[in-house]
Design an enzyme around this catalytic site. Sequence first.
Site, mmCIF file in Angstrom:
data_model
loop_
_atom_site.group_PDB
_atom_site.id
_atom_site.type_symbol
_atom_site.label_atom_id
_atom_site.label_comp_id
_atom_site.label_asym_id
_atom_site.label_seq_id
_atom_site.Cartn_x
_atom_site.Cartn_y
_atom_site.Cartn_z
ATOM 1 N N LYS A 97 -80.197 -21.427 -94.538
ATOM 2 C CA LYS A 97 -78.528 -21.167 -94.887
ATOM 3 C C LYS A 97 -77.846 -20.703 -93.620
ATOM 4 O O LYS A 97 -78.262 -19.744 -92.992
ATOM 5 C CB LYS A 97 -78.416 -20.021 -95.848
ATOM 6 C CG LYS A 97 -77.400 -19.452 -96.279
ATOM 7 C CD LYS A 97 -76.909 -20.316 -97.636
ATOM 8 C CE LYS A 97 -75.375 -20.169 -97.828
ATOM 9 N NZ LYS A 97 -74.546 -21.020 -97.087
ATOM 10 N N GLN A 126 -78.508 -15.902 -87.201
ATOM 11 C CA GLN A 126 -78.476 -15.990 -88.883
ATOM 12 C C GLN A 126 -79.824 -15.536 -89.438
ATOM 13 O O GLN A 126 -79.774 -15.276 -90.546
ATOM 14 C CB GLN A 126 -78.116 -17.489 -89.064
ATOM 15 C CG GLN A 126 -77.551 -17.787 -90.617
ATOM 16 C CD GLN A 126 -76.177 -17.443 -90.606
ATOM 17 O OE1 GLN A 126 -75.511 -17.636 -89.591
ATOM 18 N NE2 GLN A 126 -75.563 -16.535 -91.544
ATOM 19 N N LYS A 138 -77.832 -23.320 -88.698
ATOM 20 C CA LYS A 138 -76.534 -23.582 -88.275
ATOM 21 C C LYS A 138 -76.371 -25.033 -87.953
ATOM 22 O O LYS A 138 -77.330 -25.550 -87.549
ATOM 23 C CB LYS A 138 -75.961 -22.508 -87.067
ATOM 24 C CG LYS A 138 -74.497 -22.373 -86.785
ATOM 25 C CD LYS A 138 -74.144 -21.140 -87.597
ATOM 26 C CE LYS A 138 -72.633 -21.098 -87.466
ATOM 27 N NZ LYS A 138 -72.405 -19.664 -88.174
ATOM 28 N N ASP A 185 -67.481 -22.105 -90.768
ATOM 29 C CA ASP A 185 -67.536 -21.117 -89.688
ATOM 30 C C ASP A 185 -66.294 -21.582 -88.901
ATOM 31 O O ASP A 185 -65.357 -22.131 -89.432
ATOM 32 C CB ASP A 185 -68.847 -21.427 -88.805
ATOM 33 C CG ASP A 185 -69.106 -20.365 -87.597
ATOM 34 O OD1 ASP A 185 -69.579 -19.316 -88.070
ATOM 35 O OD2 ASP A 185 -68.672 -20.568 -86.498
HETATM 36 P P1 NDP Z 1 -61.846 -19.729 -87.889
HETATM 37 O O1 NDP Z 1 -61.749 -21.197 -87.217
HETATM 38 O O2 NDP Z 1 -61.048 -19.356 -89.017
HETATM 39 O O3 NDP Z 1 -60.802 -18.792 -86.896
HETATM 40 C C1 NDP Z 1 -61.342 -18.668 -85.448
HETATM 41 C C2 NDP Z 1 -60.352 -17.851 -84.640
HETATM 42 O O4 NDP Z 1 -61.020 -17.474 -83.299
HETATM 43 C C3 NDP Z 1 -58.953 -18.390 -84.511
HETATM 44 O O5 NDP Z 1 -57.904 -17.532 -84.466
HETATM 45 C C4 NDP Z 1 -59.250 -19.109 -83.255
HETATM 46 O O6 NDP Z 1 -58.109 -19.556 -82.467
HETATM 47 C C5 NDP Z 1 -60.047 -18.162 -82.470
HETATM 48 N N1 NDP Z 1 -60.993 -18.689 -81.571
HETATM 49 C C6 NDP Z 1 -62.174 -19.862 -81.800
HETATM 50 N N2 NDP Z 1 -62.757 -20.044 -80.643
HETATM 51 C C7 NDP Z 1 -61.983 -19.779 -79.645
HETATM 52 C C8 NDP Z 1 -62.144 -19.497 -78.245
HETATM 53 N N3 NDP Z 1 -63.141 -20.209 -77.618
HETATM 54 N N4 NDP Z 1 -61.096 -18.774 -77.435
HETATM 55 C C9 NDP Z 1 -60.387 -18.050 -78.139
HETATM 56 N N5 NDP Z 1 -60.061 -17.994 -79.319
HETATM 57 C C10 NDP Z 1 -60.977 -18.689 -79.978
HETATM 58 O O7 NDP Z 1 -63.309 -19.113 -87.889
HETATM 59 P P2 NDP Z 1 -63.798 -17.796 -88.450
HETATM 60 O O8 NDP Z 1 -62.469 -16.908 -88.745
HETATM 61 O O9 NDP Z 1 -64.465 -18.343 -89.699
HETATM 62 O O10 NDP Z 1 -64.942 -17.254 -87.310
HETATM 63 C C11 NDP Z 1 -64.637 -16.247 -86.617
HETATM 64 C C12 NDP Z 1 -65.978 -15.782 -85.940
HETATM 65 O O11 NDP Z 1 -66.479 -15.130 -87.136
HETATM 66 C C13 NDP Z 1 -66.971 -16.607 -85.378
HETATM 67 O O12 NDP Z 1 -67.695 -16.225 -84.375
HETATM 68 C C14 NDP Z 1 -67.800 -17.287 -86.487
HETATM 69 O O13 NDP Z 1 -69.035 -17.534 -86.394
HETATM 70 C C15 NDP Z 1 -67.808 -15.684 -87.227
HETATM 71 N N6 NDP Z 1 -68.446 -15.584 -88.474
HETATM 72 C C16 NDP Z 1 -67.483 -16.254 -89.509
HETATM 73 C C17 NDP Z 1 -67.919 -16.167 -90.745
HETATM 74 C C18 NDP Z 1 -67.253 -16.742 -91.890
HETATM 75 O O14 NDP Z 1 -67.569 -16.654 -93.114
HETATM 76 N N7 NDP Z 1 -66.470 -17.726 -91.691
HETATM 77 C C19 NDP Z 1 -69.323 -15.420 -91.221
HETATM 78 C C20 NDP Z 1 -69.621 -14.594 -90.107
HETATM 79 C C21 NDP Z 1 -69.272 -14.834 -89.059
HETATM 80 P P3 NDP Z 1 -57.571 -21.158 -82.220
HETATM 81 O O15 NDP Z 1 -56.933 -21.186 -83.779
HETATM 82 O O16 NDP Z 1 -56.470 -20.958 -80.944
HETATM 83 O O17 NDP Z 1 -58.789 -21.818 -81.891
HETATM 84 O O1 2IT Z 2 -72.129 -16.808 -89.447
HETATM 85 C C1 2IT Z 2 -72.139 -16.855 -90.719
HETATM 86 O O2 2IT Z 2 -72.850 -15.982 -91.296
HETATM 87 C C2 2IT Z 2 -71.168 -17.883 -91.203
HETATM 88 N N1 2IT Z 2 -70.583 -18.738 -90.640
HETATM 89 C C3 2IT Z 2 -71.301 -17.870 -92.897
HETATM 90 C C4 2IT Z 2 -72.761 -18.686 -93.195
HETATM 91 C C5 2IT Z 2 -72.768 -18.900 -94.721
HETATM 92 O O3 2IT Z 2 -73.753 -19.612 -95.013
HETATM 93 O O4 2IT Z 2 -72.038 -18.311 -95.617
#
Ligand code: NDP
Ligand code: 2IT
Length: 450
Positions: free
Chosen positions: A94, A115, A130, A170
């Site tokens: 997952k 993860q 992942k 993600d």
């Molecule tokens: P999104 O794509 O929704 O948003 C990502 C955000 O981070 C955007 O504002 C983006 O800006 C910015 N960003 C991404 N890469 C870069 C970079 N290299 N440099 C600067 N800014 C960056 O992703 P999420 O919100 O889903 O994910 C954000 C973080 O949370 C990640 O680390 C992800 O692994 C983690 N995460 C996500 C989960 C989920 O359920 N979605 C669960 C647990 C963790 P821009 O639009 O300009 O690229």
């Molecule tokens: O980093 C994370 O935990 C996620 N991007 C969510 C994974 C999931 O299976 O909901």
Amino acid sequence: MSNPLATAVEDFMTGLINRNPAEYEFHQAVREVVQSVMPLVLDRQAYRDAQILERMTEPDRIIIFRVTWETDDGRIRANRAWRVQFNNSIGPYKGGLRFHPSVTQSILKFLGFEQVFKNSLTSLPMGGAKGGANFNPKGKSDREVMRFCQSLMTELHRHIGKDTDIPAGDIGVGAREISYLFGQFKRLENVFTGVLTGKGLEFGGSLLRKEATGYGCVYFCENMFQHRGDSIAGKTVSVSGSGNVALYAVEKAIELGAKVVTLSDSGGFIHDPDGINADKLAFVKELKEVRRGRISAYADQFSGATFHPDQRPWAVPVEVALPCATQNEISEAEARTLLANGVICVSEGANMPTELAGVHAFVDAGILYGPGKAANAGGVAVSGLEQSQNSARLSWSREEVDERLQRIMASIHQRCVTHGSSQHGVDYVKGSNIGGFIKVADAMLAHGAV
Ligand code: NDP
Ligand code: 2IT
């Protein structure tokens, strides 16, 4: 004099680096875990006899494939995609899918490795995986994204399944992409099943999945504060990112009475000393979720706010920092700046957002530091709840999911307290690494040499 613990960590890391050259993010994630769990491994002969640490740092398998797709004007494009199926000792694989031009095998291996521990901490039966592609969704039309997702799923579908491997979102993979991926899986397999999470509410999604990572990160932050008899209420908070995790972290922080003063994207950060209120957040949601715009537009819209191009928000003095963008977005120097400016709590919405030397700086300073694998586990936890609802063919209310999410975050916090006690209070790095490790290691021991 040589320190046997440090020597054991270095010997292990030398082997891992030789086996996985140039995978720097993977090395970083493993080093942090090995520093925490090595005392336990040295103490338990059974773990060493079964080479548990060596096996836990080797993915079960990595699937690598080409994704060929067509642009709107008929040009052929090809990207590389991966699924890293890391460990399924305690449940089916997952973990999310990331679409970003920076994606490499090293990044997906670090994410898959983290993860495994995160999913174990949730107490739900989920292994770790992942995946993703070096595809850049920015500037692509919906049709192009659809064709890319369909092409990717045409290969991926044979490797996943509701009892095998359940991907989710993600960076760069949100509701739109999950919907296209689901549609193609259903077409290819002719089954309607919960093979992806983060689905639309009309076709098996869970209420609160969208909000879960950000809300969970703030719940974890509040759990850490309450353990010290304090609260996030009234605190000044900086948030990085403006995607799925960041927006809902801001929403919950505001709801709990905090003042959030920053947001960012890859173009820079905005600083709003008056605080982001519900109306301003509604503007950002529309900007990011509907128009797919840039955060700089915030400063054009709201007087008093400033935009700082090509900078990250960590020099703004705050009591709480919630990094919610990407890996290594807080350098060691930025960690020290946050500390010098009086930060008392860092709760990581992103995965591995702090460089390892910065992690050590936070832990040594004795602040409340919640590492991503604990603090951002709310997202995958509600994914697990989505799977339960799909299996039971039921939909729980928002209140029911929220209550379960809060309980899971509190139990992760408790697990960190149990395994992470130190003379400074709670070492959440040690607590989350050991707390996540034991269950997986013991399951691997029980399964024998597989
Ligand atoms: P999104 O794509 O929704 O948003 C990502 C955000 O981070 C955007 O504002 C983006 O800006 C910015 N960003 C991404 N890469 C870069 C970079 N290299 N440099 C600067 N800014 C960056 O992703 P999420 O919100 O889903 O994910 C954000 C973080 O949370 C990640 O680390 C992800 O692994 C983690 N995460 C996500 C989960 C989920 O359920 N979605 C669960 C647990 C963790 P821009 O639009 O300009 O690229
Ligand atoms: O980093 C994370 O935990 C996620 N991007 C969510 C994974 C999931 O299976 O909901």
